[in-house]
Each structure stands twice: as C-alpha cells, then as structure tokens.
Design a protein around this motif. Structure first.
Motif, PDB file in Angstrom:
ATOM      1  N   THR A  11      41.189  57.173  38.867  1.00  0.00           N
ATOM      2  CA  THR A  11      39.949  57.756  39.384  1.00  0.00           C
ATOM      3  C   THR A  11      38.764  56.957  38.839  1.00  0.00           C
ATOM      4  OG1 THR A  11      39.927  59.383  37.583  1.00  0.00           O
ATOM      5  CG2 THR A  11      40.833  60.110  39.699  1.00  0.00           C
ATOM      6  N   GLU A  12      37.600  57.238  39.414  1.00  0.00           N
ATOM      7  CA  GLU A  12      36.429  56.394  39.149  1.00  0.00           C
ATOM      8  C   GLU A  12      35.811  56.571  37.775  1.00  0.00           C
ATOM      9  OE1 GLU A  12      33.576  56.337  42.602  1.00  0.00           O
ATOM     10  OE2 GLU A  12      34.879  57.946  43.266  1.00  0.00           O
ATOM     11  N   SER A  31      41.406  52.664  40.954  1.00  0.00           N
ATOM     12  CA  SER A  31      41.396  53.380  42.226  1.00  0.00           C
ATOM     13  C   SER A  31      40.598  52.601  43.261  1.00  0.00           C
ATOM     14  CB  SER A  31      40.751  54.760  42.014  1.00  0.00           C
ATOM     15  OG  SER A  31      40.254  55.281  43.221  1.00  0.00           O
ATOM     16  N   TYR A  33      38.591  53.811  45.141  1.00  0.00           N
ATOM     17  CA  TYR A  33      37.270  54.417  45.243  1.00  0.00           C
ATOM     18  C   TYR A  33      36.330  53.975  44.125  1.00  0.00           C
ATOM     19  CZ  TYR A  33      39.291  57.581  48.694  1.00  0.00           C
ATOM     20  OH  TYR A  33      39.909  58.099  49.801  1.00  0.00           O
ATOM     21  N   SER A  48      45.414  52.341  44.080  1.00  0.00           N
ATOM     22  CA  SER A  48      45.624  53.718  44.501  1.00  0.00           C
ATOM     23  C   SER A  48      44.480  54.205  45.367  1.00  0.00           C
ATOM     24  CB  SER A  48      45.731  54.641  43.276  1.00  0.00           C
ATOM     25  OG  SER A  48      44.462  54.798  42.656  1.00  0.00           O
ATOM     26  N   ALA A  49      44.746  55.308  46.082  1.00  0.00           N
ATOM     27  CA  ALA A  49      43.688  56.115  46.681  1.00  0.00           C
ATOM     28  C   ALA A  49      43.454  57.250  45.687  1.00  0.00           C
ATOM     29  CB  ALA A  49      44.105  56.600  48.054  1.00  0.00           C
ATOM     30  N   PHE A  50      43.320  58.493  46.172  1.00  0.00           N
ATOM     31  CA  PHE A  50      43.180  59.592  45.216  1.00  0.00           C
ATOM     32  C   PHE A  50      44.482  60.360  45.068  1.00  0.00           C
ATOM     33  CE2 PHE A  50      41.710  63.919  43.926  1.00  0.00           C
ATOM     34  CZ  PHE A  50      41.333  63.562  42.641  1.00  0.00           C
ATOM     35  N   THR A  51      45.095  60.703  46.188  1.00  0.00           N
ATOM     36  CA  THR A  51      46.345  61.472  46.107  1.00  0.00           C
ATOM     37  C   THR A  51      47.561  60.613  46.398  1.00  0.00           C
ATOM     38  OG1 THR A  51      46.090  62.178  48.416  1.00  0.00           O
ATOM     39  CG2 THR A  51      45.209  63.640  46.710  1.00  0.00           C
ATOM     40  N   THR A  68      44.918  59.576  34.782  1.00  0.00           N
ATOM     41  CA  THR A  68      44.844  60.323  36.026  1.00  0.00           C
ATOM     42  C   THR A  68      43.862  61.472  35.875  1.00  0.00           C
ATOM     43  OG1 THR A  68      46.604  61.933  35.530  1.00  0.00           O
ATOM     44  CG2 THR A  68      47.294  59.787  36.395  1.00  0.00           C
ATOM     45  N   GLN A  73      46.705  64.804  41.277  1.00  0.00           N
ATOM     46  CA  GLN A  73      47.447  63.584  40.945  1.00  0.00           C
ATOM     47  C   GLN A  73      48.696  63.889  40.113  1.00  0.00           C
ATOM     48  OE1 GLN A  73      44.531  60.784  39.271  1.00  0.00           O
ATOM     49  NE2 GLN A  73      44.151  60.031  41.339  1.00  0.00           N
ATOM     50  N   CYS A 202      32.320  64.249  50.189  1.00  0.00           N
ATOM     51  CA  CYS A 202      33.513  63.662  49.588  1.00  0.00           C
ATOM     52  C   CYS A 202      34.035  62.422  50.306  1.00  0.00           C
ATOM     53  CB  CYS A 202      34.621  64.718  49.510  1.00  0.00           C
ATOM     54  SG  CYS A 202      35.854  64.344  48.254  1.00  0.00           S
ATOM     55  N   GLN A 238      32.286  62.771  41.036  1.00  0.00           N
ATOM     56  CA  GLN A 238      33.174  62.266  39.990  1.00  0.00           C
ATOM     57  C   GLN A 238      32.696  62.848  38.656  1.00  0.00           C
ATOM     58  OE1 GLN A 238      35.493  60.766  41.580  1.00  0.00           O
ATOM     59  NE2 GLN A 238      34.193  60.705  43.386  1.00  0.00           N
TER      60      GLN A 238
END
Length: 258
Positions: A11-12, A31, A33, A48-51, A68, A73, A202, A238
């Motif tokens: 994640t960011e 990520s 993102y 990765s993406a988020f999920t 994570t 996740q 989002c 975030q």
C-alpha cells in the motif's frame, strides 16, 4: 544496516513513510497505486494492486519483509506467509494509528529516532491547526468515499475534518472500519444538511454534476451554495503522511477558503 533490508510495500502509506525516513533504498517493490513521492513511479517496480498481487514477481524480489494493510489484503498476506515470507499487516484506522504506524515502521527498519521525530512533528502540526481560531460556526461536512453505493468517511477522515474546524455529518458511521458499514442513502444526507460536501471516490474522478443532480439534493446547503470539493484519493484515503499533510490542508482550504 539494521532491520529489514528488502521490503515490498503493498500500500502507499508505508512507501511514503519509508521515503520520509530516508530508508527508501530498502524498498524493492511497491503497490501500483504508490505515487508519493513522485519519483517512486520510476524508481521502484510495481508488484500489486490493492486486493491482488503478482506473487511470482514478489517472490522473485526475495523480500525479507512485506508490508500489508487491512483485512482486504489478508489473503495476500496468508499466501506470502505460506511461502515463508515475513509479513507485517498494519490496520490503522485513526490518526493515532497513523502515528503508531510510523513509529512501528521505524522500529522495523532500525530508524526509531527518525520515526519518533516524524510522528511527533505531525502531532505538533495537527495540534496547531486544531487550535487555530476560526470565525463563525463549524461547517457541517459530508465526506463521500464512494458514490454507488454512497459511503461516508472512515475514522481518520472524520478526525481530520474536526481538526480542520469542521463537524462530521455522520460521526456514528466514521467509527465503522468496514466500508459496507458506512453505506448511507440520499435521504440520510438530505436530513444531515451538510454545508460542505467533500468527495474522494477511491481512485476515480469525482463528477460534481452527478452529485448535484441526485433527487432532492437541491435542498442541501452544500448544493445550494456550490460547495462540493474533490480531494484526490492519494491525499486522503491512505492512512499515512499524505492525509496528515496535503489531505488535511485541502480540507482546511475547502472549509475556510484559505
């Protein structure tokens, strides 16, 4: 170098925190993102993406720690753990949790003092903003995290609205961690009569006209006075440094025109 040496951030907010701590050389994957700081887009491979995550790509990076966030996740974390990878799952949902995340991350990379300085700096900043004297009553604020279904803001967003000098229109919902527990109806928002609507959908662009045209919403003060403000999701959705800096500043500007 003490602590984890090859870190993948899914994640960011952990990416931005490690850069702010001067520990970005430890990051080997991020990520898709991750956009803060801007150079991360060219410096770090996206895994990765988020999920969802590219598990072979992550394993090929030979990480000694993967970071994570949240139950969303959990399946990724479980798969990594089964593959023998150390995982730390953060789950902060409020401002205090954001500061705790910074301190914990500092401990994981052997940068305890730098992390304490960073976290304390944010605490001081928020205290100054919260203590700022502002004329007139607190504006009532509806924060929209998603449009269909309509989802109101999570805990740290509600706290930042209060710190910025506003009043969260749905404080009873902000305590709910899961988005499904923060779903509301158009009638709920009409009844709350917010003075300002902040929207951050989002990852997709907010369309103010779509908000204005909802049935019955012309009666809402925020619609009548054209006070709909988009906040880009990397700044507010975030739970990390961005929310405490640029995200909060955007809220202050939206509420008080500064």
């Amino acid at each position: 170098m003490s602590g984890a040496r090859r870190i993948v951030c899914l994640t960011e907010e952990t990416v931005e925190t490690l850069y702010l701590l001067g520990e970005q050389d430890r990051i080997v994957g991020v990520s898709g993102y991750a956009v803060r700081p801007p150079q991360v887009r060219r410096e770090k491979p996206r895994v990765s993406a988020f999920t969802s995550a590219d598990m072979p790509k992550i394993l090929a990076l030979d990480p000694d720690l993967v970071l994570t966030f949240s139950d969303l996740q959990a399946d990724i974390a479980a798969e990594l753990i089964r593959a023998g990878i150390a995982v730390h799952a953060f789950n902060q949902r409020d401002v205090a949790g954001i500061r705790a995340m910074i301190r914990t991350l500092g401990a994981l990379v052997g940068a305890v003092e730098k992390a304490e300085t960073l976290a304390q700096g944010y605490e001081d900043r928020l205290r100054v903003i919260a203590a700022t004297s502002r004329a007139g009553p607190r504006p009532r604020v509806y924060f929209e995290e998603w449009d269909d279904p309509m989802i109101s803001g999570i805990g740290w967003v509600a706290e930042l609205i209060t710190i910025a000098g506003g009043e969260d229109a749905f404080p009873q919902l902000s305590a709910q961690k899961a988005a499904k527990d923060r779903i509301l109806t158009g009638d709920d928002v009409i009844a709350a009569a917010p003075d300002v609507i902040l929207a951050s959908w989002c990852g997709k662009k907010v369309v103010p006209d779509r908000i204005r045209q909802r049935p019955g919403w012309q009666a809402i003060p925020a619609i009548r006075n054209d006070r709909i403000v988009e906040i880009k999701s990397p700044l507010i959705l975030q739970p990390g440094p961005a929310a405490l800096t640029d995200g909060l500043d955007t809220i202050v500007a939206a509420l008080h025109g500064v």
